[in-house]
Design an enzyme around this catalytic site. Structure first.
Site, mmCIF file in Angstrom:
data_model
loop_
_atom_site.group_PDB
_atom_site.id
_atom_site.type_symbol
_atom_site.label_atom_id
_atom_site.label_comp_id
_atom_site.label_asym_id
_atom_site.label_seq_id
_atom_site.Cartn_x
_atom_site.Cartn_y
_atom_site.Cartn_z
ATOM 1 C CG HIS A 187 -20.473 27.135 7.641
ATOM 2 N ND1 HIS A 187 -19.431 27.759 6.997
ATOM 3 C CD2 HIS A 187 -20.242 25.798 7.539
ATOM 4 C CE1 HIS A 187 -18.606 26.837 6.519
ATOM 5 N NE2 HIS A 187 -19.072 25.641 6.834
ATOM 6 C CG ASP A 204 -21.080 19.726 10.166
ATOM 7 O OD1 ASP A 204 -20.498 18.878 9.476
ATOM 8 O OD2 ASP A 204 -20.633 20.876 10.355
#
Length: 220
Positions: free
Chosen positions: A121, A179
Site C-alpha cells: 500500500h 483490495d
C-alpha cells in the site's frame, strides 16, 4: 425488490441485490457482517485521488451531486477503485496454484511488467489494518459458502500464504491489502467484478460527502 424495515443497511443491500419477489430470501449474518465491514472500511481514507477530486470540484461551489460524480469518475481507475477487480483479473491470469512459482518469480523480476495486484500500500508501509479485519470476513465467507475448494480461491489463499511467509514480500512489506481480500470476498458472495468499483463508491460516498461538507462550512 423493496427494502425491508426489519433489516439493517448491509443486510437490506444484500436482500435487494440477490432476492427475487417470489421467494423468501434469508440473509446470511456472516455475509451481512462482511458487507457492513466492507462499506465501513471503505467509507473514507485520507486525501486519496477521489477524495481530493471531490474537494477540488467543491471548491468551485459545484453542487454535491456534481462533486460526488467527479469523485466516482476519479475512483473508476484501476489504480484506485478498480484495484480489487484487478486482483480478480490477476488470479484469472495466473489460472491455478501450479503456476504460482512462475508468477512469483516474474513479480520479483524488475524487468518483467507483471505485478502482483492487491499487495502492499502507498500509505501503509506495514500491514494495512483494514486488511486484517477484511481477512477475517473473507475466510468466514469462504468457509460458509464452501468455496475454499474452488480453484480460484485456493489460488488466492496460496498467494496469501506465500506473501505472509516469503522473505522477499515480508522484507518489502508487500502484505495482502484491503483490495486483495475485498475482491475475493465480493466474488464469493456473487458480485461480478464489474460491480466492485460501484460497491467501493457506495461505501466511500459518505466520506466524500463529509469531506465536501467540512470544506464548504469552513469559514476561510
Amino acid at each position: 425488490v423493496y427494502p425491508r424495515n426489519d433489516l439493517d443497511y448491509a443486510a437490506n443491500f444484500l436482500n435487494m441485490c440477490f432476492s427475487v419477489p417470489c421467494e423468501t430470501y434469508e440473509v446470511s449474518p456472516v455475509q451481512a457482517r462482511a458487507m457492513n465491514r466492507f462499506l465501513v472500511l471503505h467509507a473514507d481514507h485520507e486525501q486519496n485521488a477521489s477524495t481530493a477530486t471531490v474537494r477540488i470540484a467543491g471548491s468551485s461551489q459545484a453542487n454535491p451531486y456534481a462533486c460526488i460524480a467527479a469523485g466516482i469518475a476519479s475512483l473508476w481507475g484501476p489504480a484506485h477503485g478498480g484495484a480489487n477487480a484487478a486482483v480478480m483479473a490477476m488470479l484469472n491470469q495466473i489460472g491455478n496454484k501450479d503456476k504460482i512459482p512462475e508468477f512469483i518469480a516474474r513479480a520479483k523480476d524488475k524487468n518483467d511488467p507483471f505485478r502482483l495486484m492487491g499487495f502492499g500500500h502507498r500509505v501503509y508501509k506495514n500491514y494495512d489494518p483494514r486488511a486484517r479485519v477484511l481477512r477475517e470476513s473473507c475466510h468466514e465467507v469462504l468457509e460458509e459458502l464452501g468455496a475454499k475448494d474452488e480453484p480460484l480461491f485456493q489460488l488466492a489463499l496460496e498467494l496469501e500464504r506465500i506473501a505472509l511467509e516469503d522473505d522477499y514480500f515480508v522484507e518489502r512489506k508487500l502484505f495482502p491489502n484491503v483490495d486483495f481480500y475485498s475482491g475475493i470476498t465480493l466474488r464469493a458472495m456473487g458480485f461480478p467484478s464489474e460491480m466492485f468499483p460501484p460497491l467501493f463508491a457506495l461505501g466511500r460516498t459518505i466520506g466524500w460527502i463529509s469531506q465536501w461538507k467540512e470544506m464548504i462550512e469552513a469559514p476561510d
